[in-house]
Motif scaffolding. Structure first.
Motif: not given
Length: 409
Positions: A87-88, A365-372, A382-386
């Protein structure tokens, strides 16, 4: 100062609508609580990736006035655990093209991030992380003291307590302009027709049969089909309104900047053993910070003991800063989980989602966090958030990043 900044932003971007905080509509598909970087990024990717634009982002203060405008802007992805690195690294890669994607200069500077190894334990730990990053596809390397000195000439390798034994080096890490990240996302959200409503504090969460129905605010009731809680240190307060508890604690994290000086350091350096990190801003200020306060609090101010502890530690490694004067100091409220990893998850309340627990390293992490988070809210998974769901605390699936995130940023 803020009035001048708002007027300048209005003039240059033409999104008066967002700053004027329109009265909320009666019903939205999605309400995001928190107009910081993570909340605005969630709204942006809901619109960009999933076409969901009937969205309100509500904020009790002003846009980007919380941790987004109070951090020290470090961007890196050299984490040990696979879920964290994924995610990062997604976030870091999105930062590289963010100015083009948003048509707004966020001043991303891939100047490189260095994490000093000052004990044999850190040498072993960082070499392990470098091997893990190789397998994860994250470009890092462990470098020698000579290479450290070459990259940072002002550093003193033979410290009285902790000599520099090497460093974990991520060349494509760096910094960005924190305010610009919030403004860029907000401008893009506004252009998609979303409402950004400031001075609008949530006073209650309305539910019916275990399903979220809306929120009560100081500007009236707002109905919604889905609710996203993205409020960092105040997440536990909002969760309590929604009828559940979160495994987080809130602490103050302080930072300071020196008077401006001529360019002397063009990388970011973190020294976890002595609890300090430093970089130089575009204006010439030395940006300095350390670990969190040792007690729970919601303070957004600085304190003398923090200056003393952090600067005393860094002077051992950078003797030249002993001659500098402090320009200003501030604090932010960070939300810490037990395993020092975030929470991106559904909640016991149907239709309510939470994004919190980023601790001392939320900006990177802002853009990856928002994406997930957008993917999770739009599709339910979400695979990134699972791996970052609330269930991991009940099931014992901890993502231990205490070494990578407990002090480092």
């Amino acid at each position: 100062m803020f009035a001048v900044a708002r007027e300048a932003l209005r003039h240059h971007t033409g999104w008066e609508r967002a700053w004027r905080s329109p009265a909320p509509k009666r019903r939205y598909d999605v309400v995001i609580v928190g107009a910081g970087g993570h909340g605005l990024a969630t709204a942006y990717y809901l619109g960009k990736n999933f076409g969901i634009t009937n969205v309100a982002v509500i904020e009790k203060g002003w846009l980007g006035g919380g941790n987004t405008g109070r951090n020290t802007t470090i961007i890196r992805s050299n984490y040990l655990q696979d879920a964290s690195a994924a995610i990062y690294e997604k976030a870091r890669s999105l930062y590289e093209t963010m100015s083009q994607d948003l048509n707004y200069n966020v001043m991303f500077s891939p100047r490189g991030v260095m994490m000093l190894a000052q004990t044999q334990h850190e040498v072993r730990g960082y070499k392990r992380t470098a091997h893990a990053n190789l397998l994860q596809g994250v470009a890092t390397e462990f470098i020698s003291p000579a290479r450290v000195k070459e990259l940072v000439p002002i550093i003193h390798l033979e410290g009285p307590r902790y000599p520099v034994l090497g460093a974990l080096w991520q060349p494509r890490g760096g910094t960005a302009r924190h305010d610009a990240v919030a403004w860029g996302y907000a401008r893009a959200c506004s252009a998609m027709g979303m409402d950004i409503i400031q001075q609008c504090e949530v006073t209650g969460v309305r539910t019916e049969n275990g399903q979220v129905r809306g929120v009560e605010t100081t500007k009236g009731a707002i109905d919604c089909a889905k609710l996203g809680i993205v409020v960092a240190g105040h997440s536990s307060v909002l969760a309590q309104m929604a009828g559940f508890r979160l495994p987080i604690e809130s602490l103050a994290l302080q930072a300071l900047v020196s008077e401006p000086i001529k360019p002397c350091m063009d990388v970011v350096v973190m020294a976890n053993t002595v609890h300090g990190y430093m970089s130089q801003s575009d204006k010439g200020e030395m940006v300095i910070g350390g670990g969190t306060d040792g007690f729970n609090n919601y303070t957004q101010r600085g304190s003398f003991h923090h200056i003393e502890e952090t600067v005393r530690a860094l002077i051992e490694t950078f003797p030249m800063i002993s001659r500098l004067k402090m320009l200003r100091q501030w604090g932010g409220i960070v939300d810490m989980t037990g395993d020092r990893s975030p929470i991106l998850s559904k909640t016991p309340l149907e239709g309510c989602f939470v994004n919190c627990g980023w601790g001392t390293g939320g900006f990177k992490a802002i853009p990856g966090s928002g994406w997930a988070m957008a993917e999770l809210m739009a599709t339910g998974a979400s695979p990134l958030a699972a791996e970052f769901s609330l269930s991991r605390f009940r099931e014992g699936r901890f993502i231990d990043e205490s070494v990578a995130a407990g002090v480092a940023h």
